[in-house]
Design an enzyme around this catalytic site. Structure first.
Site, mmCIF file in Angstrom:
data_model
loop_
_atom_site.group_PDB
_atom_site.id
_atom_site.type_symbol
_atom_site.label_atom_id
_atom_site.label_comp_id
_atom_site.label_asym_id
_atom_site.label_seq_id
_atom_site.Cartn_x
_atom_site.Cartn_y
_atom_site.Cartn_z
ATOM 1 N N HIS A 75 80.117 -65.629 -65.504
ATOM 2 C CA HIS A 75 81.544 -65.368 -65.728
ATOM 3 C C HIS A 75 81.854 -63.887 -65.538
ATOM 4 O O HIS A 75 82.128 -63.172 -66.508
ATOM 5 C CB HIS A 75 81.942 -65.798 -67.137
ATOM 6 N N GLU B 33 84.458 -62.624 -64.663
ATOM 7 C CA GLU B 33 85.858 -62.374 -65.035
ATOM 8 C C GLU B 33 86.066 -62.178 -66.528
ATOM 9 O O GLU B 33 87.142 -61.721 -66.954
ATOM 10 C CB GLU B 33 86.738 -63.541 -64.550
ATOM 11 N N CYS C 8 80.825 -70.550 -62.484
ATOM 12 C CA CYS C 8 80.114 -71.242 -63.556
ATOM 13 C C CYS C 8 80.082 -72.763 -63.351
ATOM 14 O O CYS C 8 79.447 -73.242 -62.431
ATOM 15 C CB CYS C 8 80.695 -70.862 -64.915
#
Length: 312
Positions: free
Chosen positions: A235, A237, A142
């Site tokens: 993102h 994650e 990001c």
């Protein structure tokens, strides 16, 4: 992990063309194996939450990974105790002389601030420059992806009028890259940012390859053609509740955020969110760790000249 096959097996050529990791008996007999050493520069406010998210993905592979956590400075973090930072995080001077197989640099809530105005911008630039000599492969997430593209290639982002928040459909735009092994033709990924990169400039750059993109969210995965740097604009994650937590945090701060798109059931923030990206996030990190870290890194980390980039 590789599949060991007999030397000269006819299937080997087909499997290798499909980016299936196979290893001949001769090579396997001479293989040296050690844990992968991965450094994480955590720029997110909630350090513990981000640690957990990234370690969850790194732990979902058969490789043993030794992780060091890095902080940008020794100042107190607003959302994480100084005891936690002192106990578990290293300062850059403690790792400057070391080499690592992989480095992950997280996003940061700095989307509307010019890079040069970020208080620790010089530190970020120093670590990015250091990584190009001391790390086999770097994964930028990001904000870090935007920052690295700006620092390394002079490509700047454009600010958005409203925050791009939600879960968006992406498609593969390149084939035959090990990083995309197992990817569906279309997949979901979450975004949470105030800026975006010009996809046409990314595609035109001779040192970059756009691997996946979204009609709504733009470029998503961009790879350096030397395979040493991977820029992910979203993102992968994030856990299921992260976009929800960010949305309600912004509401409490009076920022009047828009509801994250394609995230809540029936797009209603009073209903439960739906996680559609976990399998993709796991596959992305697993492929990066396997094909761009494990298979490329030298056995002796003291000699970084042993890196052998993939041919594409």
């Amino acid at each position: 992990m590789p599949v060991k096959i007999p030397d000269d097996l006819p299937a080997a050529e087909i499997l290798e063309s499909e980016n299936i990791f196979v290893m001949s008996e001769t090579r396997a007999a001479n293989q040296d194996i050690r844990p992968m050493k991965v450094l994480i520069l955590n720029l997110m406010p909630n350090k513990i939450e981000t640690e957990t998210q990234l370690l969850r993905l790194l732990g979902n592979t058969p490789l043993q990974v030794d992780v060091d956590l890095l902080r940008i400075h020794d100042k107190a973090s607003k959302h994480t105790s100084i005891d936690h930072m002192n106990n578990f995080y290293r300062d850059f001077e403690q790792v400057r002389q070391k080499n690592y197989d992989g480095l992950i640099i997280t996003g940061a809530p700095l989307g509307q601030i010019e890079f040069e105005e970020v208080l620790y911008w010089d530190h970020i630039r120093e670590i990015i420059d250091w990584s190009q000599q001391h790390v086999t492969s770097v994964l930028f997430l990001c904000w870090a992806a935007h920052a690295a593209l700006y620092h390394l290639f002079g490509l700047n982002r454009s600010l958005l009028t409203t925050k791009r928040s939600g879960v968006f459909t992406h498609k593969r735009t390149s084939e035959h890259y090990p990083l995309l092994r197992g990817f569906d033709d279309e997949f979901f990924a979450p975004h949470s940012r105030f800026a975006e990169m010009d996809i046409d400039k990314l595609k035109a750059h001779p040192e970059l390859q756009v691997l996946t993109e979204s009609e709504t969210a733009g470029a998503y995965m961009v790879l350096c053609k030397n395979n040493r740097n991977l820029f992910v604009m979203g993102h992968p994650e994030y856990q299921k509740s992260t976009l929800k937590d960010e949305y309600y945090r912004d509401l409490e701060q009076g920022l009047a955020p828009e509801v994250p798109q394609n995230y809540f059931t029936n797009n209603d923030p009073l209903q439960a969110p739906i996680a559609r990206w976990h399998s993709h996030g796991s596959l992305l990190v697993s492929n990066w760790l396997n094909y761009y870290v494990y298979q490329l890194t030298p056995y002796n980390l003291d000699d970084m000249t042993g890196i052998t980039p993939w041919g594409t």
